[in-house]
Design a protein around this motif. Structure first.
Motif, PDB file in Angstrom:
ATOM      1  N   PHE A  81     -25.319  56.008  93.906  1.00  0.00           N
ATOM      2  CA  PHE A  81     -26.156  56.673  94.901  1.00  0.00           C
ATOM      3  C   PHE A  81     -25.521  57.993  95.328  1.00  0.00           C
ATOM      4  CE2 PHE A  81     -27.541  52.332  95.188  1.00  0.00           C
ATOM      5  CZ  PHE A  81     -28.873  52.400  95.545  1.00  0.00           C
ATOM      6  N   LYS A  82     -26.345  59.032  95.357  1.00  0.00           N
ATOM      7  CA  LYS A  82     -25.957  60.345  95.884  1.00  0.00           C
ATOM      8  C   LYS A  82     -27.113  60.823  96.751  1.00  0.00           C
ATOM      9  CE  LYS A  82     -23.321  63.275  93.138  1.00  0.00           C
ATOM     10  NZ  LYS A  82     -23.157  64.161  91.962  1.00  0.00           N
ATOM     11  N   ASP A  83     -26.785  61.395  97.893  1.00  0.00           N
ATOM     12  CA  ASP A  83     -27.809  61.907  98.806  1.00  0.00           C
ATOM     13  C   ASP A  83     -28.868  60.845  99.103  1.00  0.00           C
ATOM     14  OD1 ASP A  83     -26.567  64.463  98.924  1.00  0.00           O
ATOM     15  OD2 ASP A  83     -27.519  64.988  97.013  1.00  0.00           O
ATOM     16  N   GLY A  84     -28.423  59.593  99.220  1.00  0.00           N
ATOM     17  CA  GLY A  84     -29.310  58.507  99.601  1.00  0.00           C
ATOM     18  C   GLY A  84     -30.235  57.993  98.515  1.00  0.00           C
ATOM     19  N   GLN A  85     -30.031  58.445  97.278  1.00  0.00           N
ATOM     20  CA  GLN A  85     -30.903  58.030  96.169  1.00  0.00           C
ATOM     21  C   GLN A  85     -30.076  57.585  94.968  1.00  0.00           C
ATOM     22  OE1 GLN A  85     -34.355  57.939  96.208  1.00  0.00           O
ATOM     23  NE2 GLN A  85     -34.071  58.381  98.374  1.00  0.00           N
ATOM     24  N   PRO A  86     -30.583  56.610  94.212  1.00  0.00           N
ATOM     25  CA  PRO A  86     -29.870  56.228  92.990  1.00  0.00           C
ATOM     26  C   PRO A  86     -30.070  57.310  91.929  1.00  0.00           C
ATOM     27  CG  PRO A  86     -31.898  54.962  93.184  1.00  0.00           C
ATOM     28  CD  PRO A  86     -31.775  55.797  94.435  1.00  0.00           C
ATOM     29  N   VAL A  87     -28.969  57.826  91.407  1.00  0.00           N
ATOM     30  CA  VAL A  87     -29.044  58.889  90.404  1.00  0.00           C
ATOM     31  C   VAL A  87     -28.632  58.394  89.021  1.00  0.00           C
ATOM     32  CG1 VAL A  87     -28.736  60.746  92.082  1.00  0.00           C
ATOM     33  CG2 VAL A  87     -26.717  59.730  90.995  1.00  0.00           C
ATOM     34  N   TRP A  88     -28.114  57.177  88.963  1.00  0.00           N
ATOM     35  CA  TRP A  88     -27.675  56.594  87.683  1.00  0.00           C
ATOM     36  C   TRP A  88     -27.583  55.098  87.863  1.00  0.00           C
ATOM     37  CZ3 TRP A  88     -23.100  53.876  86.540  1.00  0.00           C
ATOM     38  CH2 TRP A  88     -22.808  53.711  85.180  1.00  0.00           C
ATOM     39  N   ASN A  89     -27.856  54.374  86.785  1.00  0.00           N
ATOM     40  CA  ASN A  89     -27.604  52.943  86.797  1.00  0.00           C
ATOM     41  C   ASN A  89     -27.307  52.474  85.386  1.00  0.00           C
ATOM     42  OD1 ASN A  89     -30.096  51.227  85.713  1.00  0.00           O
ATOM     43  ND2 ASN A  89     -30.928  52.990  86.810  1.00  0.00           N
ATOM     44  N   ALA A  90     -26.605  51.373  85.309  1.00  0.00           N
ATOM     45  CA  ALA A  90     -26.258  50.768  84.021  1.00  0.00           C
ATOM     46  C   ALA A  90     -26.237  49.263  84.216  1.00  0.00           C
ATOM     47  CB  ALA A  90     -24.903  51.258  83.539  1.00  0.00           C
ATOM     48  N   SER A  91     -26.452  48.551  83.124  1.00  0.00           N
ATOM     49  CA  SER A  91     -26.431  47.097  83.229  1.00  0.00           C
ATOM     50  C   SER A  91     -25.703  46.474  82.041  1.00  0.00           C
ATOM     51  CB  SER A  91     -27.860  46.547  83.322  1.00  0.00           C
ATOM     52  OG  SER A  91     -28.557  46.793  82.123  1.00  0.00           O
ATOM     53  N   HIS A  92     -25.380  45.240  82.208  1.00  0.00           N
ATOM     54  CA  HIS A  92     -24.769  44.383  81.199  1.00  0.00           C
ATOM     55  C   HIS A  92     -23.534  45.037  80.578  1.00  0.00           C
ATOM     56  CE1 HIS A  92     -28.752  42.699  81.905  1.00  0.00           C
ATOM     57  NE2 HIS A  92     -28.200  41.534  81.592  1.00  0.00           N
ATOM     58  N   TYR A  93     -23.504  45.144  79.253  1.00  0.00           N
ATOM     59  CA  TYR A  93     -22.299  45.631  78.567  1.00  0.00           C
ATOM     60  C   TYR A  93     -22.061  47.125  78.730  1.00  0.00           C
ATOM     61  CZ  TYR A  93     -22.129  41.043  76.390  1.00  0.00           C
ATOM     62  OH  TYR A  93     -22.061  39.699  76.176  1.00  0.00           O
ATOM     63  N   LYS A  94     -22.993  47.841  79.355  1.00  0.00           N
ATOM     64  CA  LYS A  94     -22.808  49.282  79.585  1.00  0.00           C
ATOM     65  C   LYS A  94     -21.969  49.550  80.835  1.00  0.00           C
ATOM     66  CE  LYS A  94     -27.008  50.474  77.180  1.00  0.00           C
ATOM     67  NZ  LYS A  94     -28.406  50.814  77.302  1.00  0.00           N
ATOM     68  N   ILE A  95     -21.640  48.497  81.559  1.00  0.00           N
ATOM     69  CA  ILE A  95     -20.811  48.660  82.760  1.00  0.00           C
ATOM     70  C   ILE A  95     -19.357  48.656  82.329  1.00  0.00           C
ATOM     71  CG2 ILE A  95     -20.172  47.709  85.007  1.00  0.00           C
ATOM     72  CD1 ILE A  95     -22.998  46.427  85.077  1.00  0.00           C
ATOM     73  N   LYS A  96     -18.818  49.844  82.191  1.00  0.00           N
ATOM     74  CA  LYS A  96     -17.430  50.039  81.761  1.00  0.00           C
ATOM     75  C   LYS A  96     -16.753  51.007  82.727  1.00  0.00           C
ATOM     76  CE  LYS A  96     -17.757  47.699  77.910  1.00  0.00           C
ATOM     77  NZ  LYS A  96     -17.226  46.361  77.898  1.00  0.00           N
ATOM     78  N   GLU A  97     -15.468  50.806  82.916  1.00  0.00           N
ATOM     79  CA  GLU A  97     -14.699  51.665  83.816  1.00  0.00           C
ATOM     80  C   GLU A  97     -14.895  53.143  83.459  1.00  0.00           C
ATOM     81  OE1 GLU A  97     -10.103  52.216  85.409  1.00  0.00           O
ATOM     82  OE2 GLU A  97     -10.498  50.945  83.672  1.00  0.00           O
ATOM     83  N   GLN A  98     -14.836  53.481  82.175  1.00  0.00           N
ATOM     84  CA  GLN A  98     -14.960  54.872  81.744  1.00  0.00           C
ATOM     85  C   GLN A  98     -16.342  55.435  82.069  1.00  0.00           C
ATOM     86  OE1 GLN A  98     -12.489  56.849  80.784  1.00  0.00           O
ATOM     87  NE2 GLN A  98     -13.960  58.522  80.817  1.00  0.00           N
ATOM     88  N   ALA A  99     -17.382  54.655  81.886  1.00  0.00           N
ATOM     89  CA  ALA A  99     -18.745  55.120  82.193  1.00  0.00           C
ATOM     90  C   ALA A  99     -18.885  55.427  83.684  1.00  0.00           C
ATOM     91  CB  ALA A  99     -19.762  54.075  81.760  1.00  0.00           C
ATOM     92  N   LEU A 100     -18.257  54.612  84.513  1.00  0.00           N
ATOM     93  CA  LEU A 100     -18.283  54.854  85.957  1.00  0.00           C
ATOM     94  C   LEU A 100     -17.531  56.132  86.301  1.00  0.00           C
ATOM     95  CD1 LEU A 100     -17.602  51.165  86.976  1.00  0.00           C
ATOM     96  CD2 LEU A 100     -19.783  52.344  87.167  1.00  0.00           C
ATOM     97  N   LYS A 101     -16.366  56.324  85.692  1.00  0.00           N
ATOM     98  CA  LYS A 101     -15.578  57.541  85.939  1.00  0.00           C
ATOM     99  C   LYS A 101     -16.360  58.795  85.544  1.00  0.00           C
ATOM    100  CE  LYS A 101     -10.937  55.622  85.350  1.00  0.00           C
ATOM    101  NZ  LYS A 101      -9.756  55.579  84.476  1.00  0.00           N
ATOM    102  N   GLU A 102     -17.099  58.704  84.455  1.00  0.00           N
ATOM    103  CA  GLU A 102     -17.875  59.855  84.000  1.00  0.00           C
ATOM    104  C   GLU A 102     -18.913  60.287  85.013  1.00  0.00           C
ATOM    105  OE1 GLU A 102     -19.376  58.772  80.133  1.00  0.00           O
ATOM    106  OE2 GLU A 102     -17.358  58.777  79.269  1.00  0.00           O
ATOM    107  N   GLN A 103     -19.441  59.358  85.774  1.00  0.00           N
ATOM    108  CA  GLN A 103     -20.438  59.707  86.785  1.00  0.00           C
ATOM    109  C   GLN A 103     -19.844  60.573  87.886  1.00  0.00           C
ATOM    110  OE1 GLN A 103     -23.652  59.265  86.144  1.00  0.00           O
ATOM    111  NE2 GLN A 103     -22.730  58.490  84.267  1.00  0.00           N
ATOM    112  N   LEU A 104     -18.580  60.365  88.179  1.00  0.00           N
ATOM    113  CA  LEU A 104     -17.929  61.166  89.217  1.00  0.00           C
ATOM    114  C   LEU A 104     -17.718  62.602  88.790  1.00  0.00           C
ATOM    115  CD1 LEU A 104     -15.299  58.635  90.579  1.00  0.00           C
ATOM    116  CD2 LEU A 104     -17.425  59.373  91.663  1.00  0.00           C
TER     117      LEU A 104
END
Length: 106
Positions: A81-104
């Motif tokens: 969530f950014k500015d009160g809205q979801p701007v990205w989401n991932a599920s199941h095997y796509k939830i990886k530490e690196q993918a989360l870091k990339e969002q930042l």
């Protein structure tokens, strides 16, 4: 990483107007257990707030998020969530530490 299970707690996170990640976690799913570990590793060093909910104990909150933001519920699922809205989401095997870091860095 803070556990939330009430709509009021989620609304507080939205009201803070700071970017944050939220994991919808299933207590009975092995895929979710793996995603939880990835999310936990990410949250230990994240420059962002991190929250999670256990779907079995926070069904009302989980449904509220899906209905309010039009993001189809999946479990496990991470929403950013950014500015009160979801701007990205991932599920199941796509939830990886690196993918989360990339969002930042986006």
């Amino acid at each position: 990483m803070k556990k939330i299970d009430q709509i009021t707690e989620f609304d507080e996170a939205i009201s803070a107007n700071k970017p944050f990640f939220l994991l919808k976690h299933s207590l009975t799913c092995p895929i979710s257990a793996s995603a939880y570990e990835e999310f936990k590793r990410f949250s230990e060093n994240a420059d962002s707030d991190t929250y999670y909910l256990a779907v079995q104990k926070a069904r009302e909150l989980s449904a509220h998020i899906a209905a309010t933001y039009g993001v189809k519920h999946e479990s496990p699922q991470v929403l950013y969530f950014k500015d009160g809205q979801p701007v990205w989401n991932a599920s199941h095997y796509k939830i990886k530490e690196q993918a989360l870091k990339e969002q930042l860095s986006n």
